[in-house]
Design a protein around this motif. Structure first.
Motif, PDB file in Angstrom:
ATOM      1  N   UNK A  57       0.830  -1.209   0.000  1.00  0.00           N
ATOM      2  CA  UNK A  57       0.000   0.000   0.000  1.00  0.00           C
ATOM      3  C   UNK A  57       0.861   1.254   0.000  1.00  0.00           C
ATOM      4  N   UNK A  58       1.789   1.349   0.928  1.00  0.00           N
ATOM      5  CA  UNK A  58       2.630   2.536   0.977  1.00  0.00           C
ATOM      6  C   UNK A  58       3.303   2.743   2.319  1.00  0.00           C
ATOM      7  N   UNK A  59       4.035   3.858   2.397  1.00  0.00           N
ATOM      8  CA  UNK A  59       4.761   4.249   3.603  1.00  0.00           C
ATOM      9  C   UNK A  59       4.304   5.645   3.994  1.00  0.00           C
ATOM     10  N   UNK A  60       4.047   5.826   5.287  1.00  0.00           N
ATOM     11  CA  UNK A  60       3.611   7.119   5.811  1.00  0.00           C
ATOM     12  C   UNK A  60       4.502   7.532   6.954  1.00  0.00           C
ATOM     13  N   UNK A  61       4.849   8.796   7.008  1.00  0.00           N
ATOM     14  CA  UNK A  61       5.599   9.358   8.122  1.00  0.00           C
ATOM     15  C   UNK A  61       4.789  10.448   8.785  1.00  0.00           C
ATOM     16  N   UNK A  83       2.317  10.755   3.040  1.00  0.00           N
ATOM     17  CA  UNK A  83       2.082   9.385   2.603  1.00  0.00           C
ATOM     18  C   UNK A  83       2.614   9.189   1.189  1.00  0.00           C
ATOM     19  N   UNK A  84       3.416   8.138   1.019  1.00  0.00           N
ATOM     20  CA  UNK A  84       3.949   7.770  -0.285  1.00  0.00           C
ATOM     21  C   UNK A  84       3.306   6.455  -0.721  1.00  0.00           C
ATOM     22  N   UNK A  85       2.384   6.494  -1.695  1.00  0.00           N
ATOM     23  CA  UNK A  85       1.708   5.272  -2.124  1.00  0.00           C
ATOM     24  C   UNK A  85       2.631   4.381  -2.945  1.00  0.00           C
ATOM     25  N   UNK A  86       2.312   3.099  -2.921  1.00  0.00           N
ATOM     26  CA  UNK A  86       3.064   2.123  -3.703  1.00  0.00           C
ATOM     27  C   UNK A  86       2.127   1.448  -4.706  1.00  0.00           C
ATOM     28  N   UNK A 105       1.585  11.117  -3.965  1.00  0.00           N
ATOM     29  CA  UNK A 105       1.723  11.291  -2.520  1.00  0.00           C
ATOM     30  C   UNK A 105       0.654  12.235  -1.967  1.00  0.00           C
ATOM     31  N   UNK A 106       0.433  12.133  -0.658  1.00  0.00           N
ATOM     32  CA  UNK A 106      -0.565  12.954   0.028  1.00  0.00           C
ATOM     33  C   UNK A 106       0.041  13.515   1.302  1.00  0.00           C
ATOM     34  N   UNK A 107      -0.433  14.701   1.692  1.00  0.00           N
ATOM     35  CA  UNK A 107       0.020  15.344   2.924  1.00  0.00           C
ATOM     36  C   UNK A 107      -1.181  15.786   3.739  1.00  0.00           C
TER      37      UNK A 107
END
Length: 117
Positions: A57-61, A83-86, A105-107
């Protein structure tokens, strides 16, 4: 902050790993300022149920700062997430030839405050 709360709406068809840390600095009395951070890696349990037919799905910080005063019952703070989607959130051209979309990506920036009574 982003993926499970705003994109998915809930935790479903997912496995995730979320290491996080926080530190509180006491200002004296009942007051304190805290900082926190976390990283979330999310993947699908059943890849065929995702738009991209993939597991990632992705990585979020997420990072944040909070102020609290337990004596007066007030608190407030700010959090920021990225959030960086995969591949699981993309719609590959092989599966969607007329409707190809590559996820971006989303912020989010969230400011909160409250009063306990």
């Amino acid at each position: 902050e982003i993926f499970f709360r705003h994109i998915m709406g809930t935790v479903t068809n997912a496995i995730y790993v979320k290491p996080q840390t926080s530190y509180w600095y006491e200002l004296g009395g009942n007051r304190a300022i805290g900082i926190n951070g976390s990283v979330i890696y999310s993947m699908a349990q059943v890849p065929v149920s995702t738009p991209g037919n993939s597991i990632n799905y992705g990585i979020e910080g997420d990072i944040g700062a909070t102020y609290r005063n337990t004596g007066e019952g007030v608190y407030g703070g700010v959090t920021w997430g990225l959030f960086f989607p995969m591949a699981a959130l993309s719609r590959p051209q092989s599966l969607y030839p007329n409707d190809y979309v590559d996820a971006s990506s989303a912020q989010i920036l969230r400011i909160f405050m409250g009063v306990r009574f």
